[in-house]
Design a protein around this motif. Structure first.
Motif, PDB file in Angstrom:
ATOM      1  N   SER A 257       0.836  -1.190   0.000  1.00  0.00           N
ATOM      2  CA  SER A 257       0.000   0.000   0.000  1.00  0.00           C
ATOM      3  C   SER A 257       0.874   1.244   0.000  1.00  0.00           C
ATOM      4  O   SER A 257       1.782   1.383   0.817  1.00  0.00           O
ATOM      5  CB  SER A 257      -0.853  -0.014   1.280  1.00  0.00           C
ATOM      6  N   ALA A 258       0.628   2.163  -0.937  1.00  0.00           N
ATOM      7  CA  ALA A 258       1.425   3.379  -0.999  1.00  0.00           C
ATOM      8  C   ALA A 258       0.511   4.583  -1.051  1.00  0.00           C
ATOM      9  O   ALA A 258      -0.547   4.547  -1.690  1.00  0.00           O
ATOM     10  CB  ALA A 258       2.332   3.363  -2.231  1.00  0.00           C
ATOM     11  N   GLU A 259       0.922   5.683  -0.411  1.00  0.00           N
ATOM     12  CA  GLU A 259       0.095   6.881  -0.385  1.00  0.00           C
ATOM     13  C   GLU A 259       0.487   7.807  -1.529  1.00  0.00           C
ATOM     14  O   GLU A 259       1.676   8.005  -1.818  1.00  0.00           O
ATOM     15  CB  GLU A 259       0.293   7.615   0.952  1.00  0.00           C
ATOM     16  N   ILE A 260      -0.521   8.345  -2.174  1.00  0.00           N
ATOM     17  CA  ILE A 260      -0.267   9.329  -3.243  1.00  0.00           C
ATOM     18  C   ILE A 260      -0.045  10.684  -2.578  1.00  0.00           C
ATOM     19  O   ILE A 260      -0.949  11.219  -1.947  1.00  0.00           O
ATOM     20  CB  ILE A 260      -1.456   9.408  -4.207  1.00  0.00           C
ATOM     21  N   VAL A 261       1.168  11.223  -2.739  1.00  0.00           N
ATOM     22  CA  VAL A 261       1.445  12.489  -2.066  1.00  0.00           C
ATOM     23  C   VAL A 261       1.537  13.668  -3.024  1.00  0.00           C
ATOM     24  O   VAL A 261       1.576  14.809  -2.585  1.00  0.00           O
ATOM     25  CB  VAL A 261       2.754  12.411  -1.239  1.00  0.00           C
ATOM     26  N   GLY A 262       1.605  13.416  -4.309  1.00  0.00           N
ATOM     27  CA  GLY A 262       1.723  14.558  -5.210  1.00  0.00           C
ATOM     28  C   GLY A 262       1.366  14.197  -6.647  1.00  0.00           C
ATOM     29  O   GLY A 262       1.335  13.017  -7.019  1.00  0.00           O
ATOM     30  N   VAL A 263       1.089  15.212  -7.452  1.00  0.00           N
ATOM     31  CA  VAL A 263       0.836  15.058  -8.888  1.00  0.00           C
ATOM     32  C   VAL A 263       1.690  16.097  -9.616  1.00  0.00           C
ATOM     33  O   VAL A 263       1.667  17.278  -9.246  1.00  0.00           O
ATOM     34  CB  VAL A 263      -0.650  15.289  -9.229  1.00  0.00           C
ATOM     35  N   MET A 264       2.436  15.670 -10.636  1.00  0.00           N
ATOM     36  CA  MET A 264       3.337  16.598 -11.347  1.00  0.00           C
ATOM     37  C   MET A 264       2.555  17.454 -12.339  1.00  0.00           C
ATOM     38  O   MET A 264       1.455  17.074 -12.763  1.00  0.00           O
ATOM     39  CB  MET A 264       4.419  15.818 -12.084  1.00  0.00           C
ATOM     40  N   PRO A 265       3.108  18.598 -12.722  1.00  0.00           N
ATOM     41  CA  PRO A 265       2.418  19.458 -13.695  1.00  0.00           C
ATOM     42  C   PRO A 265       2.291  18.757 -15.044  1.00  0.00           C
ATOM     43  O   PRO A 265       3.022  17.813 -15.328  1.00  0.00           O
ATOM     44  CB  PRO A 265       3.338  20.690 -13.817  1.00  0.00           C
ATOM     45  N   ARG A 266       1.393  19.276 -15.854  1.00  0.00           N
ATOM     46  CA  ARG A 266       1.066  18.592 -17.103  1.00  0.00           C
ATOM     47  C   ARG A 266       2.255  18.514 -18.057  1.00  0.00           C
ATOM     48  O   ARG A 266       2.475  17.523 -18.718  1.00  0.00           O
ATOM     49  CB  ARG A 266      -0.080  19.316 -17.799  1.00  0.00           C
ATOM     50  N   GLU A 267       3.055  19.613 -18.133  1.00  0.00           N
ATOM     51  CA  GLU A 267       4.131  19.635 -19.127  1.00  0.00           C
ATOM     52  C   GLU A 267       5.345  18.843 -18.673  1.00  0.00           C
ATOM     53  O   GLU A 267       6.275  18.663 -19.433  1.00  0.00           O
ATOM     54  CB  GLU A 267       4.612  21.072 -19.398  1.00  0.00           C
ATOM     55  N   PHE A 268       5.346  18.370 -17.447  1.00  0.00           N
ATOM     56  CA  PHE A 268       6.537  17.717 -16.917  1.00  0.00           C
ATOM     57  C   PHE A 268       6.694  16.340 -17.528  1.00  0.00           C
ATOM     58  O   PHE A 268       5.798  15.503 -17.459  1.00  0.00           O
ATOM     59  CB  PHE A 268       6.430  17.610 -15.392  1.00  0.00           C
ATOM     60  N   VAL A 269       7.835  16.106 -18.133  1.00  0.00           N
ATOM     61  CA  VAL A 269       8.130  14.803 -18.724  1.00  0.00           C
ATOM     62  C   VAL A 269       9.523  14.408 -18.264  1.00  0.00           C
ATOM     63  O   VAL A 269      10.483  15.119 -18.482  1.00  0.00           O
ATOM     64  CB  VAL A 269       8.131  14.876 -20.276  1.00  0.00           C
TER      65      VAL A 269
END
Lengths: 886, 119
Positions: A257-269
């Motif tokens: 089980s892992a916690e989602i702590v963040g979401v990267m910006p759309r343009e980030f690759v």
């Protein structure tokens, strides 16, 4: 109030009044101004001045001096502007009056310019534009090389990253990153995703933080910390529906089980669009060197130059024996050890850089050929308007004015061609991105942006100038009066007149030859590649990845895979099935190290034999059609009973066992493994690479990982039809195990040569285009020349020459020009093909067969192109021709 | 030299417009000192009307093209910032034309006076 006339009206005067009258007019105005200043005061004087200036401007057209002055008097800038505008108008009208000529010329230019812009769009997006991270030019990768181990590129290792962090002052911050493939369950269907395990410094190195939530902290990156993940934008959308409350939710990663702590910006690759998740990378500073394959990314410190960073890092290599006692100076020298600090962008695009530049050069040549064709058209038009120009010149038009006419027409044509070309490029670039091989990096950055538009504009302008100047040069050189009298007769001057044309033909033929040679070399390369024995069967095999993940112990994993093999074997049409941690043409899931060989003991300080190895099940070699050369094939009992056995390939046996491998043993991990079989070589690293020493272990051996195994299934039907049944079979064994990347072996092999065949296709198209353009151009020019010499030929025929002789004469003269082109082309090709060396396989850049074949082909085709006008010449009706001249 | 038809055609283009007539008169009146500024000043003063320099130039140039004036660049003066001035002079043809015009006007006026006298 000033005692001088107002400046603004004066300036306008300067612009608009013919310069030869300007002086006296200004004098008059100044005198009047002074007088009025005294009589009525400053305001009045300035007002009248303005009034007078306006009236003069209104009358300026009538202010031509009466006595005919030489037209070389410089017109004012404003007049030049107006002249230019009217020339453009005339040019447009003239072009519209000859629609077929305009269409052909504009289309040819559009093709040439469009092809260049399309390739440039890709070049710009992939090679030239900086990466999309802030200040991306300061991001570097630290990577190491050990050619002595047959490992030219090893990237970094955790131990090195730890030491650099401590000791390298020029690189801060420094991060480590490792590619991972992880199973995601919970919240949707089981999915296998590409992820990057990264240390928390990565967010600082790339200078990008999550758009939602937070980045990793040092706490997350410690051993035993609670698992967390950061999603890329794409995964957030696809698996979590863009849920704004996704932070804090949990997801199962490889069963944990892992916690989602963040979401990267759309343009980030990072590192490519297929990576959809970030997980923390734990580096234990006490655990020594670790294994290579980790990416070491860092940012140059403030004010630090790349060179000083390189110097520091190179010097730090001296301290490796101090950090890692096992790696002495001697050992490192044996490896031929070195380190590089390379800007990230260079690393990302390294493998496509030369290909793209070669393609760019190729389309540049095509543009030149197309331009030569259009130039020929221009010359024809110019010569047909000789009379008109001569009259204009006699009436006082300067050479400059006449040249402007050409330039105006070429500018209008080039603009139409350039605009159409830009549209073409838009479509072509999209196709390139969609159908381009997957290995081309940064395809997501390829688009039409201001740089591309600027490039198009520059190209259009250059074409316009080059095309416009050409006829202007040829026309201007001849005295005008003579031209008016001359008419179209005159054959002795004809040779000189056609010199420019002949030059164009030579250029076209030469360039077409270069392109054809390039294409030919690549064709031979491809044929050679095809002829390589891959060491395994390509047809009739379906492959898929089965990722059990790291749950349970090895015995359970072995059991699982055996059940999978049994289940799949029962499917209809299946002839054989096997699994291995790597597929041929895959080169993932391999481990490599120095092995000890029982029959060849070595001293502690000697570097042992190096080989790569991976795990295989029973049936692997049979399914893939790999030949068993000696000994026996893997059997189920080998893994069920955890036997200490191994198989080696032919290269290993030959190089390191002197062909006496059976019965000998190698040491992997802490066990000696007895060699029980020798199999044929498999080209694991692609068809172009030489086979390397390889060893194969049973899946029970813990020295190799079996988290992911590649299934290979041989069927007597179409492999792709088995996909659904395969998935169902896996489901029956364990429904939570994802099946990934179901591909036929055929597709896999094609994909591995995709980049090369893509380049070859483009080059082939360019060569074909150049051949067509060149032939058309040649035909056009010879036809034209024949037309010009109609009278002369008519006389010859009337005087009794045989038509066959006339035909032969034209053929001979035309072919001699083409032959010069062929020779020049051959020389140019010899020089240029050197640049292609990296793209060729087992073919020399000076391959005589290709050169000779292309030269013959081009000569033949040229002869054909000349033959038809020559035949027409032999059929000239002498009487009609002479009457035409009379 | 020219055929009769061309002569009449030429004469058609050679008529003097009103401003041209005045300008030509002024040039003759000014004698050797006829240049743009002088012509404009005299026209404004004696003609009692505002005339822009551009109109003056236009008229002078038209006269020159019709062959009634010649011009050449004269001396420079400090008031002109050292720039030379273009001097105009009437040609014999110009003088002839002026006399023609004057005779035409006198004839017409004569007719008018006669009509008034009898009316």
């Amino acid at each position: 109030m000033s005692r001088r006339p107002p400046l603004v009206p004066r300036a306008v005067l300067w612009l608009l009044v013919p310069s030869d009258r300007l002086d006296e007019i200004e004098g008059d105005l100044l005198e009047l101004f002074q007088v009025r200043l005294e009589e009525s005061g400053a305001w009045r004087a300035r007002l009248r001045y303005l009034h007078d200036v306006l009236s003069i401007i209104r009358q300026r057209r009538r202010l031509q001096p009466v006595r005919p002055m030489p037209m070389s008097s410089r017109p004012s800038i404003g007049t030049m502007f107006l002249n230019a505008a009217s020339e453009l108008k005339h040019a447009t009208r003239a072009l519209l009056q000859r629609p077929s000529y305009t269409l052909v010329a504009a289309l040819t230019l559009a093709l040439g310019i469009g092809a260049n812009v399309a390739i440039f769009t890709v070049l710009n997006g992939v090679l030239l534009k900086p990466l999309s991270f802030p200040d991306s030019e300061r991001i570097v990768e630290v990577h190491h090389h050990a050619p002595g181990l047959n490992m030219a590129e090893m990237q970094s290792a955790p131990g090195m990253v730890v030491q650099y962090r401590k000791n390298a002052r020029s690189l801060t911050p420094m991060a480590g990153a490792l590619g991972r493939q992880l199973n995601l369950t919970g919240g949707g269907a089981p999915e296998r995703v590409r992820a990057m395990a990264v240390t928390p410094e990565l967010f600082d190195v790339l200078a990008t933080r999550p758009a939602m939530g937070r980045a990793f902290t040092d706490v997350d990156a410690q051993k035993g910390a609670a698992p967390v993940v950061v999603l890329m934008h794409g995964l957030w959308q696809s698996r979590f529906g863009g849920d704004p409350q996704v932070i804090g939710k949990t997801v199962q990663v490889n069963g944990q089980s892992a916690e989602i702590v963040g979401v990267m910006p759309r343009e980030f690759v990072y590192p490519d669009p297929r990576t959809s998740m970030l997980v923390p990378l734990v580096i234990d500073p006490t655990s020594g060197f670790g294994s290579f394959g980790m990416v070491g990314l860092a940012r140059l410190g403030p004010g630090v130059s790349l060179d000083s960073a390189r110097t520091e890092i190179t010097q730090l290599q001296q301290r490796i024996p101090e950090w890692f006692p096992g790696l002495t100076r001697q050992v490192l020298d044996g490896f031929n050890w070195s380190v590089s600090v390379t800007p990230l962008r260079e690393r990302v695009v390294a493998n496509v850089s030369s290909t793209l530049w070669i393609l760019f050069g190729t389309v540049g040549l095509v543009l030149l050929i197309a331009g030569a064709n259009v130039a020929n058209l221009f010359l024809v038009r110019a010569e047909s308007r000789q009379h008109e120009f001569a009259v204009r010149a006699a009436l006082g038009a300067s050479r400059g004015r006449i040249a402007t006419t050409f330039l105006a027409e070429s500018l209008v044509l080039a603009t139409i061609g350039g605009a159409a070309g830009l549209l073409l490029a838009l479509g072509a670039a999209e196709m390139l991105v969609a159908y381009g091989p997957a290995q081309v990096p940064r395809l997501q950055d390829v688009r039409i942006d201001p740089t591309v538009v600027a490039f198009t504009a520059v190209l259009t302008l250059m074409s316009a100038v080059a095309l416009g100047l050409l006829p202007a040069l040829s026309v201007a050189r001849r005295p005008m009066a003579a031209t008016v009298r001359e008419g179209s007769r005159g054959s002795t001057s004809g040779r000189a007149r056609h010199r420019l044309r002949h030059l164009l033909i030579v250029t076209q033929v030469a360039m077409a030859l270069v392109l054809l040679v390039g294409s030919g070399l690549m064709l031979r390369s491809a044929a050679r590649l095809n002829a390589v024995d891959p060491g395994f069967a390509i047809d009739g095999v379906l492959t898929a990845g089965v990722s059990l993940g790291s749950r349970g112990d090895r015995a359970q994993a072995v059991n699982f895979y055996h059940r999978v093999l049994d289940e799949v074997a029962t499917l209809p049409g299946v002839e054989a099935v096997g699994a291995g941690s790597t597929l041929p043409i895959g080169a993932t899931g391999l481990t490599g190290s120095n092995l000890a060989i029982k029959s060849k003991p070595r001293a502690e300080t000697e570097v042992g034999a190096f080989a790569m190895y991976y795990a295989v099940t029973e049936g692997y070699f049979e399914t893939l059609g790999v030949r068993l050369l000696e000994g026996r094939a893997p059997a189920r009992e080998d893994s069920e009973q955890q036997r200490a056995v191994a198989w080696v390939n032919q290269t290993f046996a030959r190089q390191l066992f002197d062909n006496r491998a059976i019965g000998d043993a190698i040491r992997i991990g802490d066990r000696w493994l007895e060699i029980v079989g020798v199999v044929g070589d498999i080209r694991t690293f692609g068809l172009r690479e030489e086979p390397r020493p390889m060893a194969y272990l049973p899946i029970s051996d813990t020295s190799v990982g079996v988290d992911v195994m590649q299934l290979a299934v041989r069927t007597n039907g179409a492999p792709s039809s088995l996909a659904t049944a395969l998935r169902a079979a896996i489901d029956r064994v364990d429904a939570s195990v994802p099946l990934t990347a179901i591909r036929t072996m055929d597709d896999l092999v094609s994909a591995s040569v995709a980049q090369l065949s893509f380049a070859m296709t483009l080059l082939g198209i360019a060569a074909a285009l150049s051949l067509v353009l060149g032939v058309v151009g040649l035909y056009g020019v010879i036809s034209y020349i024949v037309g010009q010499r109609t009278a002369e030929i008519g006389i010859r025929l009337a005087l009794g020459a045989r038509p066959a002789r006339v035909r032969a004469m034209i053929l001979r003269q035309g072919l001699s020009v083409a032959a010069i082109g062929v020779v020049v082309g051959l020389l140019a090709a010899l020089a240029v093909t050197r640049l292609m060396a990296s793209m060729l396989f087992e073919v020399s850049t000076r391959d005589p067969l290709t050169f000779v074949a292309v030269a013959l082909l081009l000569t033949l085709v040229s002869a054909l192109a000349i033959y038809f006008p020559a035949r027409r010449a032999s059929r000239i009706d002498p009487v009609g021709a002479l009457r035409q001249q009379g | 030299m020219f055929s009769k038809r061309e002569h009449i055609a030429m004469s058609k283009d050679q008529h003097l417009g009103e401003l041209e007539e005045l300008a030509l008169l002024v040039v003759v009146a000014l004698g050797g000192d006829a240049y743009g500024v002088a012509v404009q000043r005299r026209l404004e003063r004696d003609g009692r009307r505002r005339i822009a320099l551009g109109a003056v130039y236009a008229a002078l140039d038209r006269l020159q093209r019709k062959g009634y004036l010649t011009s050449e660049l004269g001396e420079a003066t400090p008031q002109r910032g050292g720039r030379r001035k273009r001097m105009f002079a009437a040609t014999p043809a110009g003088l002839r034309e002026l006399k023609n015009v004057r005779r035409t006007r006198e004839r017409l006026w004569h007719t008018v006076e006669a009509a008034e006298g009898s009316g």
